[in-house]
Design a protein around this motif. Structure first.
Motif, PDB file in Angstrom:
ATOM      1  N   GLY A   1      30.147  10.431 -12.429  1.00  0.00           N
ATOM      2  CA  GLY A   1      29.913   9.477 -13.416  1.00  0.00           C
ATOM      3  C   GLY A   1      30.296  10.648 -14.814  1.00  0.00           C
ATOM      4  N   PHE A   2      30.283  11.023 -15.027  1.00  0.00           N
ATOM      5  CA  PHE A   2      30.926  12.647 -16.113  1.00  0.00           C
ATOM      6  C   PHE A   2      32.351  12.916 -16.442  1.00  0.00           C
ATOM      7  N   PHE A   3      33.269  12.611 -14.784  1.00  0.00           N
ATOM      8  CA  PHE A   3      34.513  12.883 -15.322  1.00  0.00           C
ATOM      9  C   PHE A   3      35.015  11.599 -15.165  1.00  0.00           C
ATOM     10  N   SER A   4      34.845  10.555 -14.786  1.00  0.00           N
ATOM     11  CA  SER A   4      35.060   9.042 -15.158  1.00  0.00           C
ATOM     12  C   SER A   4      34.928   9.013 -16.271  1.00  0.00           C
ATOM     13  N   ILE A   5      33.766   9.211 -16.572  1.00  0.00           N
ATOM     14  CA  ILE A   5      33.791   7.980 -18.368  1.00  0.00           C
ATOM     15  C   ILE A   5      34.697   8.954 -19.828  1.00  0.00           C
ATOM     16  N   SER A   6      35.236  10.499 -18.756  1.00  0.00           N
ATOM     17  CA  SER A   6      35.240  11.754 -19.851  1.00  0.00           C
ATOM     18  C   SER A   6      36.949  11.201 -19.642  1.00  0.00           C
ATOM     19  N   GLU A   7      37.864  10.407 -18.398  1.00  0.00           N
ATOM     20  CA  GLU A   7      38.808  10.363 -18.054  1.00  0.00           C
ATOM     21  C   GLU A   7      39.161   9.370 -18.576  1.00  0.00           C
ATOM     22  N   THR A   8      38.159   7.943 -18.870  1.00  0.00           N
ATOM     23  CA  THR A   8      39.081   7.111 -19.315  1.00  0.00           C
ATOM     24  C   THR A   8      39.152   6.841 -20.769  1.00  0.00           C
TER      25      THR A   8
ATOM     26  N   GLU B   1      46.837  18.740 -16.164  1.00  0.00           N
ATOM     27  CA  GLU B   1      46.551  19.681 -16.102  1.00  0.00           C
ATOM     28  C   GLU B   1      44.761  18.842 -16.418  1.00  0.00           C
ATOM     29  N   LEU B   2      45.186  17.808 -17.267  1.00  0.00           N
ATOM     30  CA  LEU B   2      43.548  17.661 -17.623  1.00  0.00           C
ATOM     31  C   LEU B   2      43.241  16.780 -16.440  1.00  0.00           C
ATOM     32  N   LEU B   3      44.245  16.028 -16.373  1.00  0.00           N
ATOM     33  CA  LEU B   3      43.657  14.795 -15.070  1.00  0.00           C
ATOM     34  C   LEU B   3      43.997  15.611 -13.818  1.00  0.00           C
ATOM     35  N   SER B   4      44.112  16.849 -13.297  1.00  0.00           N
ATOM     36  CA  SER B   4      44.160  17.470 -12.120  1.00  0.00           C
ATOM     37  C   SER B   4      42.823  17.626 -12.075  1.00  0.00           C
TER      38      SER B   4
ATOM     39  N   LEU C   1      32.295  21.035 -21.935  1.00  0.00           N
ATOM     40  CA  LEU C   1      32.662  20.829 -21.107  1.00  0.00           C
ATOM     41  C   LEU C   1      33.857  20.914 -20.508  1.00  0.00           C
ATOM     42  N   ILE C   2      35.074  20.103 -20.365  1.00  0.00           N
ATOM     43  CA  ILE C   2      36.525  19.761 -19.571  1.00  0.00           C
ATOM     44  C   ILE C   2      36.843  21.142 -19.424  1.00  0.00           C
ATOM     45  N   ALA C   3      36.910  22.015 -21.107  1.00  0.00           N
ATOM     46  CA  ALA C   3      37.868  23.037 -21.572  1.00  0.00           C
ATOM     47  C   ALA C   3      37.735  24.116 -21.080  1.00  0.00           C
ATOM     48  N   PRO C   4      36.316  24.876 -20.117  1.00  0.00           N
ATOM     49  CA  PRO C   4      35.961  25.472 -19.771  1.00  0.00           C
ATOM     50  C   PRO C   4      36.078  25.579 -18.543  1.00  0.00           C
ATOM     51  N   LEU C   5      35.903  24.377 -17.510  1.00  0.00           N
ATOM     52  CA  LEU C   5      35.678  23.669 -16.387  1.00  0.00           C
ATOM     53  C   LEU C   5      37.961  23.964 -15.878  1.00  0.00           C
TER      54      LEU C   5
END
Length: 435
Positions: A21-28, A61-64, A133-137
């Motif tokens: 859910g975190f990745f889904s909410i972040s993408e949208t 890269e973000l979407l990937s 969180l997404i930047a270091p990932l």
């Protein structure tokens, strides 16, 4: 996993759903974020704004990284849930079918639909914190991202899709107009009106804002001298157009105050008037107002005479006429054709001159009469009737009812307007609907 207690296995499934859910909410949230608002927040130093800007600058890269994480968890969840169901309820096809349905429901509701609705509703509040969180990932998963994008970019090249061109988000004039219109309570009404008028300014010419030829206060140098002196002492303007015999033969612009000062110091004569004249400044009909405003700045002139292709005088325009298109009418004691009256009366009626410019009439009475054709009310009426009316005529134009009160062999002189929604305009002889 089978060695863990049941509550721990269920907790692991819940944790995986949260991660998905975190990745889904972040993408949208990232995709729904207003880039211009984000740029403003970054300039203001808002926490996470610059990090989010950096992520959105590398959308591929973000979407990937988001989709890799999201699909990774969505793949693990069914495996784990099926294992729990089979271990708990035994190896049965019915159990397997029910477990598959439950897993699909959990992923759709808790890992996809709900997070994405929240992300689309509150993109700014979610995207900025999530970027930490997404930047270091993204940095950690860079080798995997590169490998996945290797195939994705190859497919895009085969399809001739240019991803770089789509990132340049420039707003058109109409899009900016929509933003201003939807600003609502965030912008004062007067400021919003000025901005909207500014957008309209690029589509109008000096013909739309000029004082028509018939309304120009001008001085005939061939007139009796007593009449000239009387006009100088009673004129409403500080500058007068001076012509000789015919208004198309303009010989200069007279500064009234300087002339009256000379009148007190010495005896004023026609030749003295000629010496006080400034060179007239002519502009061609159809000149865009933005361009004319720049001409006023460069030439230091404050009065321009609009002439047509035959050199005949059509009207007069000043910087004030252009500025009034932006901010509205200036407060002035100079009587104008209709603005000296009180506007709509108690019955919702207003009597105006047929020579009144349509743009001025719309601005003054808050109407929507068409301005893309004739420039005056008289011109609009004659265009619709295709003749000069010889009696009382009523018509309706874009919801505004008009009654021709007085006309002669040349033009419509006086018109009564009825405020939209007011009663009493149904006694017309003729009614025309403007398309």
């Amino acid at each position: 996993m089978e060695q863990l207690p049941l509550w721990a296995q269920i907790g692991a499934v819940a944790l995986l759903l949260i991660c998905s859910g975190f990745f889904s909410i972040s993408e949208t949230a990232m995709m729904a974020l207003n880039r211009h608002r984000l740029k403003h927040l970054a300039n203001q130093g808002a926490l996470g704004a610059k990090t989010t800007q950096g992520l959105l600058a590398r959308t591929d890269e973000l979407l990937s990284v988001i989709l890799i994480g999201n699909n990774l968890f969505n793949t693990i969840i069914p495996v784990l849930t099926t294992s729990i169901a089979l271990h708990t309820f035994g190896h049965d096809n019915l159990v397997l079918s029910i477990a598959t349905g439950v897993v699909a429901f959990l992923i759709i509701v808790f890992a996809e639909i709900t997070p994405k609705i929240v992300g689309a509703t509150y993109p700014e509040k979610i995207a900025l914190p999530a970027s930490f969180l997404i930047a270091p990932l993204m940095r950690v998963a860079m080798p995997l991202i590169w490998f996945v994008n290797l195939f994705a970019n190859a497919i895009l090249r085969v399809l001739h899709i240019n991803t770089k061109g789509g990132r340049d988000q420039r707003l058109s004039t109409e899009e900016l107009r929509t933003i201003v219109l939807e600003s609502g309570s965030f912008m004062p009404t007067k400021h919003r009106s000025i901005l909207l008028n500014l957008f309209d300014l690029e589509n109008i010419t000096v013909d739309d804002v000029m004082i028509p030829r018939r309304r120009i206060e001008a001085l005939d140098l061939d007139a009796p001298f007593d009449s000239i002196l009387n006009q100088l002492e009673t004129c409403y303007h500080n500058k007068l157009i001076v012509y000789q015999g015919d208004i198309d033969r303009v010989i200069g612009v007279l500064h009234v105050r300087k002339t009256l000062a000379a009148l007190h110091n010495q005896e004023l004569e026609r030749e003295t008037l000629r010496e006080l004249l400034a060179e007239p400044y002519f502009v061609p009909s159809g000149t865009p107002v933005f361009q004319q405003l720049q001409y006023f700045q460069e030439s230091r002139h404050r009065t321009a005479l609009v002439v047509d292709e035959y050199g005949e005088l059509q009207g007069l325009v000043t910087p004030e006429d252009i500025l009034e298109e932006l901010i509205g009418e200036f407060t002035t004691s100079i009587p104008r054709s209709a603005s000296s009256r009180g506007g709509w009366n108690a019955e919702g009626e207003c009597i105006v001159a047929g020579s009144m410019p349509l743009r001025e009439l719309n601005r003054w009475l808050q109407l929507t009469l068409p301005t893309d054709g004739p420039k005056t009310l008289n011109g609009l009426i004659l265009e619709l009737l295709e003749e000069i009316p010889d009696g009382d005529v009523c018509m309706e134009i874009t919801g505004v009812r008009l009654e021709v009160m007085r006309s002669d062999d040349q033009a419509v002189r006086t018109v009564k307007l009825f405020k939209p929604g007011a009663r009493g305009a149904d006694k017309g002889v003729r009614k025309l609907l403007a398309s």
